[in-house]
Design a protein around this motif. Structure first.
Motif: not given
Length: 335
Positions: A117-141
């Motif tokens: 839908e958005q061919p020009q979008a910049q999309i990246s992914t990151y994997a973790s087994w820890s929900a808290d690690e992901l939440a902290q990364s979102v909170a930290g930008g």
């Protein structure tokens, strides 16, 4: 603790409702959690913000000062976000989507839909087994969105101030070799697997405890539980060394079958999270809508499960219900 905009929202909610209990209901928080958060805010500011008794909560002089500033700052920040969004939308810069996933069954389809839908979008992914690690990364930008799973009616940690929305809720299933004696059944009783060894992917939260409790209710203690990544789980099941708990939309694998557990003793809720004060919040509705569509896509290879969902409407997609800043079993405001 540093004072944040979300803390000002808490103070305003208590003042507007006149009650910590009512404010907790408005914010989708448990009352003890909101009380603890208010106490942390008061320690940070150096004094009580409300006088509380059976008639409710009334601002102190310090509380009135904080409220006066909050009622200026919160609308100003909202205006800044709106203006920034309009400016960004008027430019040529591509949109950015940074996703964190925790063994998510829809991440690939979500990325595929957004990229189409958005061919020009910049999309990246990151994997973790820890929900808290992901939440902290979102909170930290460092990430924009987190896709996580939680067991049953449990909620993500409230520590990071994220908004959470439920994408879907599924029964946890069991992955068996197609040669297993129980593989020809539509559903399997947990007690009938009491002699099996198990394998599960690593993770945090209460799922291990919930599994042990479900086994105890069925009258047994699980034998050895291996821990492996998803590929390792498949290999151990394929070798006949173990059976695995799996998500309902687990991709079909030659030689293996997924079967429902009778009585659905375990449930898995898929949640999408973001920070309410981040630029990502402006695109959250679109991402949530795309996540719901990605989940629907994931059902296509599972016609039997799709038919079961039609008969059991309490599972599957329930629409964009709040799980955050948390909302109970269907959503969780973790402010």
């Amino acid at each position: 603790m540093n004072l944040e905009l979300r803390h000002l929202r808490v103070v305003c909610a208590i003042a507007e409702t006149g009650s910590v209990t009512k404010a907790a209901s408005t914010l989708g928080l448990a009352q003890p959690a909101l009380t603890a958060q208010l106490q942390r805010i008061e320690r940070t500011l150096g004094g009580p913000l409300f006088e509380r008794d059976r008639r409710g909560a009334r601002p102190t002089a310090l509380g009135e000062l904080v409220l006066a500033r909050a009622r200026v700052l919160l609308p100003a920040m909202k205006g800044l976000q709106d203006e920034a969004a309009r400016l960004a939308g008027a430019g040529d810069a591509p949109r950015r989507y940074r996703f964190g996933g925790m063994n998510s069954p829809i991440l690939g389809r979500l990325v595929h839909r957004l990229a189409a839908e958005q061919p020009q979008a910049q999309i990246s992914t990151y994997a973790s087994w820890s929900a808290d690690e992901l939440a902290q990364s979102v909170a930290g930008g460092r990430l924009d969105y987190a896709l996580i799973g939680v067991c049953g009616d449990s909620a993500p940690s409230a520590e990071f101030g994220l908004c959470w929305r439920e994408v879907a809720v599924d029964p946890v299933m069991v992955l068996l070799p197609e040669t297993h004696p129980l593989a020809d059944r539509d559903e399997v009783r947990l007690v009938d697997l009491r002699h099996e060894q198990w394998v599960a992917a690593p993770g945090e939260g209460c799922f291990g405890d919930c599994f042990a409790a479900a086994c105890a209710r069925s009258g047994f203690t699980p034998r050895k539980v291996y821990e492996a990544d998803v590929r390792g789980c498949v290999d151990l099941v394929d070798a006949g060394e173990a059976v695995a708990l799996c998500q309902a939309t687990f991709r079909p694998v030659a030689g293996l079958v997924t079967r429902r557990l009778a009585g659905t003793p375990l449930r898995w809720r898929l949640l999408l999270g973001w920070h309410p004060d981040s630029p990502a919040a402006l695109g959250a509705d679109l991402v949530l809508e795309t996540a719901l569509a990605a989940y629907t896509d994931a059902l296509a290879p599972h016609p039997a499960y799709l038919a079961w969902l039609m008969r059991n409407p309490e599972f599957g997609v329930h629409g964009p219900k709040a799980a955050g800043p948390v909302v109970g079993a269907r959503g969780v405001r973790t402010a």
